[in-house]
Design a protein around this motif. Sequence first.
Motif, PDB file in Angstrom:
ATOM      1  N   ALA A  80      35.235 -38.836   1.398  1.00  0.00           N
ATOM      2  CA  ALA A  80      34.491 -40.093   1.349  1.00  0.00           C
ATOM      3  C   ALA A  80      35.402 -41.308   1.294  1.00  0.00           C
ATOM      4  O   ALA A  80      35.087 -42.346   1.855  1.00  0.00           O
ATOM      5  CB  ALA A  80      33.571 -40.105   0.128  1.00  0.00           C
ATOM      6  N   GLU A  81      36.512 -41.199   0.609  1.00  0.00           N
ATOM      7  CA  GLU A  81      37.436 -42.321   0.410  1.00  0.00           C
ATOM      8  C   GLU A  81      38.859 -41.880   0.677  1.00  0.00           C
ATOM      9  O   GLU A  81      39.637 -41.676  -0.266  1.00  0.00           O
ATOM     10  CB  GLU A  81      37.350 -42.818  -1.031  1.00  0.00           C
ATOM     11  N   PRO A  82      39.272 -41.720   1.938  1.00  0.00           N
ATOM     12  CA  PRO A  82      40.623 -41.234   2.239  1.00  0.00           C
ATOM     13  C   PRO A  82      41.741 -42.126   1.689  1.00  0.00           C
ATOM     14  O   PRO A  82      42.846 -41.657   1.453  1.00  0.00           O
ATOM     15  CB  PRO A  82      40.668 -41.198   3.760  1.00  0.00           C
ATOM     16  N   SER A  83      41.457 -43.400   1.465  1.00  0.00           N
ATOM     17  CA  SER A  83      42.492 -44.310   0.987  1.00  0.00           C
ATOM     18  C   SER A  83      42.545 -44.394  -0.535  1.00  0.00           C
ATOM     19  O   SER A  83      43.359 -45.111  -1.090  1.00  0.00           O
ATOM     20  CB  SER A  83      42.274 -45.706   1.577  1.00  0.00           C
ATOM     21  N   SER A  84      41.686 -43.635  -1.212  1.00  0.00           N
ATOM     22  CA  SER A  84      41.657 -43.618  -2.671  1.00  0.00           C
ATOM     23  C   SER A  84      42.937 -42.987  -3.202  1.00  0.00           C
ATOM     24  O   SER A  84      43.479 -42.066  -2.610  1.00  0.00           O
ATOM     25  CB  SER A  84      40.448 -42.816  -3.151  1.00  0.00           C
ATOM     26  N   LEU A  85      43.422 -43.448  -4.331  1.00  0.00           N
ATOM     27  CA  LEU A  85      44.589 -42.849  -4.968  1.00  0.00           C
ATOM     28  C   LEU A  85      44.165 -41.813  -6.010  1.00  0.00           C
ATOM     29  O   LEU A  85      44.862 -40.832  -6.235  1.00  0.00           O
ATOM     30  CB  LEU A  85      45.448 -43.939  -5.615  1.00  0.00           C
ATOM     31  N   ASP A  86      42.991 -41.995  -6.605  1.00  0.00           N
ATOM     32  CA  ASP A  86      42.537 -41.089  -7.662  1.00  0.00           C
ATOM     33  C   ASP A  86      42.259 -39.682  -7.148  1.00  0.00           C
ATOM     34  O   ASP A  86      42.596 -38.703  -7.804  1.00  0.00           O
ATOM     35  CB  ASP A  86      41.287 -41.649  -8.347  1.00  0.00           C
ATOM     36  N   ALA A  87      41.637 -39.575  -5.982  1.00  0.00           N
ATOM     37  CA  ALA A  87      41.288 -38.255  -5.447  1.00  0.00           C
ATOM     38  C   ALA A  87      42.531 -37.429  -5.104  1.00  0.00           C
ATOM     39  O   ALA A  87      42.609 -36.257  -5.491  1.00  0.00           O
ATOM     40  CB  ALA A  87      40.358 -38.392  -4.253  1.00  0.00           C
ATOM     41  N   PRO A  88      43.538 -37.990  -4.403  1.00  0.00           N
ATOM     42  CA  PRO A  88      44.732 -37.175  -4.148  1.00  0.00           C
ATOM     43  C   PRO A  88      45.494 -36.815  -5.421  1.00  0.00           C
ATOM     44  O   PRO A  88      46.081 -35.740  -5.511  1.00  0.00           O
ATOM     45  CB  PRO A  88      45.593 -38.032  -3.220  1.00  0.00           C
ATOM     46  N   ARG A  89      45.465 -37.700  -6.409  1.00  0.00           N
ATOM     47  CA  ARG A  89      46.114 -37.364  -7.692  1.00  0.00           C
ATOM     48  C   ARG A  89      45.409 -36.174  -8.341  1.00  0.00           C
ATOM     49  O   ARG A  89      46.058 -35.276  -8.869  1.00  0.00           O
ATOM     50  CB  ARG A  89      46.090 -38.563  -8.636  1.00  0.00           C
ATOM     51  N   LEU A  90      44.077 -36.193  -8.289  1.00  0.00           N
ATOM     52  CA  LEU A  90      43.318 -35.066  -8.834  1.00  0.00           C
ATOM     53  C   LEU A  90      43.634 -33.789  -8.065  1.00  0.00           C
ATOM     54  O   LEU A  90      43.868 -32.734  -8.668  1.00  0.00           O
ATOM     55  CB  LEU A  90      41.813 -35.351  -8.781  1.00  0.00           C
ATOM     56  N   ARG A 117      53.653 -19.678  -1.832  1.00  0.00           N
ATOM     57  CA  ARG A 117      54.364 -20.569  -0.905  1.00  0.00           C
ATOM     58  C   ARG A 117      53.435 -21.664  -0.393  1.00  0.00           C
ATOM     59  O   ARG A 117      53.846 -22.813  -0.237  1.00  0.00           O
ATOM     60  CB  ARG A 117      54.961 -19.794   0.275  1.00  0.00           C
ATOM     61  N   TRP A 118      52.178 -21.309  -0.115  1.00  0.00           N
ATOM     62  CA  TRP A 118      51.225 -22.317   0.356  1.00  0.00           C
ATOM     63  C   TRP A 118      50.979 -23.358  -0.726  1.00  0.00           C
ATOM     64  O   TRP A 118      51.001 -24.559  -0.456  1.00  0.00           O
ATOM     65  CB  TRP A 118      49.897 -21.659   0.770  1.00  0.00           C
ATOM     66  N   LEU A 119      50.763 -22.904  -1.969  1.00  0.00           N
ATOM     67  CA  LEU A 119      50.538 -23.851  -3.067  1.00  0.00           C
ATOM     68  C   LEU A 119      51.754 -24.752  -3.269  1.00  0.00           C
ATOM     69  O   LEU A 119      51.618 -25.958  -3.486  1.00  0.00           O
ATOM     70  CB  LEU A 119      50.198 -23.102  -4.359  1.00  0.00           C
ATOM     71  N   GLU A 120      52.945 -24.176  -3.196  1.00  0.00           N
ATOM     72  CA  GLU A 120      54.162 -24.986  -3.340  1.00  0.00           C
ATOM     73  C   GLU A 120      54.258 -26.030  -2.233  1.00  0.00           C
ATOM     74  O   GLU A 120      54.617 -27.186  -2.497  1.00  0.00           O
ATOM     75  CB  GLU A 120      55.394 -24.088  -3.324  1.00  0.00           C
ATOM     76  N   SER A 121      53.926 -25.653  -1.013  1.00  0.00           N
ATOM     77  CA  SER A 121      53.988 -26.627   0.089  1.00  0.00           C
ATOM     78  C   SER A 121      52.915 -27.698  -0.088  1.00  0.00           C
ATOM     79  O   SER A 121      53.148 -28.873   0.226  1.00  0.00           O
ATOM     80  CB  SER A 121      53.857 -25.939   1.448  1.00  0.00           C
ATOM     81  N   GLU A 122      51.743 -27.321  -0.613  1.00  0.00           N
ATOM     82  CA  GLU A 122      50.689 -28.300  -0.877  1.00  0.00           C
ATOM     83  C   GLU A 122      51.116 -29.286  -1.956  1.00  0.00           C
ATOM     84  O   GLU A 122      50.835 -30.480  -1.857  1.00  0.00           O
ATOM     85  CB  GLU A 122      49.378 -27.610  -1.289  1.00  0.00           C
ATOM     86  N   VAL A 123      51.787 -28.802  -2.982  1.00  0.00           N
ATOM     87  CA  VAL A 123      52.282 -29.692  -4.044  1.00  0.00           C
ATOM     88  C   VAL A 123      53.253 -30.708  -3.453  1.00  0.00           C
ATOM     89  O   VAL A 123      53.146 -31.910  -3.717  1.00  0.00           O
ATOM     90  CB  VAL A 123      52.936 -28.888  -5.198  1.00  0.00           C
ATOM     91  N   ARG A 124      54.182 -30.247  -2.611  1.00  0.00           N
ATOM     92  CA  ARG A 124      55.139 -31.175  -1.980  1.00  0.00           C
ATOM     93  C   ARG A 124      54.402 -32.198  -1.102  1.00  0.00           C
ATOM     94  O   ARG A 124      54.685 -33.396  -1.164  1.00  0.00           O
ATOM     95  CB  ARG A 124      56.164 -30.409  -1.146  1.00  0.00           C
ATOM     96  N   ARG A 125      53.463 -31.712  -0.295  1.00  0.00           N
ATOM     97  CA  ARG A 125      52.722 -32.606   0.606  1.00  0.00           C
ATOM     98  C   ARG A 125      51.895 -33.629  -0.175  1.00  0.00           C
ATOM     99  O   ARG A 125      51.908 -34.822   0.136  1.00  0.00           O
ATOM    100  CB  ARG A 125      51.804 -31.775   1.514  1.00  0.00           C
ATOM    101  N   LEU A 126      51.219 -33.167  -1.219  1.00  0.00           N
ATOM    102  CA  LEU A 126      50.375 -34.061  -2.011  1.00  0.00           C
ATOM    103  C   LEU A 126      51.206 -35.074  -2.797  1.00  0.00           C
ATOM    104  O   LEU A 126      50.802 -36.232  -2.923  1.00  0.00           O
ATOM    105  CB  LEU A 126      49.475 -33.252  -2.942  1.00  0.00           C
ATOM    106  N   ARG A 127      52.360 -34.648  -3.309  1.00  0.00           N
ATOM    107  CA  ARG A 127      53.235 -35.603  -4.015  1.00  0.00           C
ATOM    108  C   ARG A 127      53.665 -36.722  -3.073  1.00  0.00           C
ATOM    109  O   ARG A 127      53.658 -37.899  -3.441  1.00  0.00           O
ATOM    110  CB  ARG A 127      54.457 -34.892  -4.590  1.00  0.00           C
ATOM    111  N   ALA A 128      54.031 -36.351  -1.854  1.00  0.00           N
ATOM    112  CA  ALA A 128      54.429 -37.361  -0.870  1.00  0.00           C
ATOM    113  C   ALA A 128      53.264 -38.271  -0.526  1.00  0.00           C
ATOM    114  O   ALA A 128      53.439 -39.502  -0.415  1.00  0.00           O
ATOM    115  CB  ALA A 128      54.960 -36.680   0.397  1.00  0.00           C
ATOM    116  N   ALA A 129      52.077 -37.711  -0.384  1.00  0.00           N
ATOM    117  CA  ALA A 129      50.891 -38.522  -0.057  1.00  0.00           C
ATOM    118  C   ALA A 129      50.546 -39.489  -1.188  1.00  0.00           C
ATOM    119  O   ALA A 129      50.245 -40.660  -0.937  1.00  0.00           O
ATOM    120  CB  ALA A 129      49.697 -37.610   0.242  1.00  0.00           C
ATOM    121  N   VAL A 130      50.635 -39.012  -2.419  1.00  0.00           N
ATOM    122  CA  VAL A 130      50.348 -39.875  -3.578  1.00  0.00           C
ATOM    123  C   VAL A 130      51.378 -40.995  -3.658  1.00  0.00           C
ATOM    124  O   VAL A 130      51.025 -42.159  -3.880  1.00  0.00           O
ATOM    125  CB  VAL A 130      50.301 -39.041  -4.880  1.00  0.00           C
ATOM    126  N   GLU A 131      52.655 -40.670  -3.447  1.00  0.00           N
ATOM    127  CA  GLU A 131      53.703 -41.690  -3.470  1.00  0.00           C
ATOM    128  C   GLU A 131      53.461 -42.728  -2.389  1.00  0.00           C
ATOM    129  O   GLU A 131      53.632 -43.933  -2.607  1.00  0.00           O
ATOM    130  CB  GLU A 131      55.085 -41.049  -3.309  1.00  0.00           C
TER     131      GLU A 131
END
Length: 160
Positions: A111-121, A142-156
């Motif tokens: 619903a809100e791709p530009s939200s910061l709260d949802a990717p942090r969650l 390995r998938w979870l680890e790659s998701e953590v890296r991807r999500l950290r970059a997206a949140v930053e």
Amino acid sequence: MVLITGGDVGIGLGFARGSRGSRRRRDLGRRQDRNEEAARELEAFGVRVLPQTVDVSDEAQVASAMAAAVEKIGWVDGVGGPGPVVERGRRRLDESKPLEAMHLAEAALAAEPSSLDAPRLKLDATVALLAGSTRENFSEVRWLESEVRRLRAAVEELAR
């Protein structure tokens, strides 16, 4: 009067459809064309809709929209939109239900791709899933680890 953020698309529009019992509503979205389209859909059910284009990340715009709603209608009974979905996700995470939290985060992100709260969650839920993993399934880990890296970059990136 019900005030719905993101009432023109995604979860916000879902909230809008679900609040048809309220005879007066103010939908806040960023695109006037979608606001008007959502208003036409809901007016077919006999709901009076007052669409307004607002960036909900701008406190001044939100305050102005609230004041306009109160001035026009006289009151606001409730506020809804993707924010409560993220709050529910946080509660699920606090209850040690990271998979449920992740699903709620994904719904809010839709619903809100530009939200910061949802990717942090979603990041926090993914970290919790990884921490709770037995680490027996190599592909899952390995998938979870790659998701953590991807999500950290997206949140930053969103935080900039």
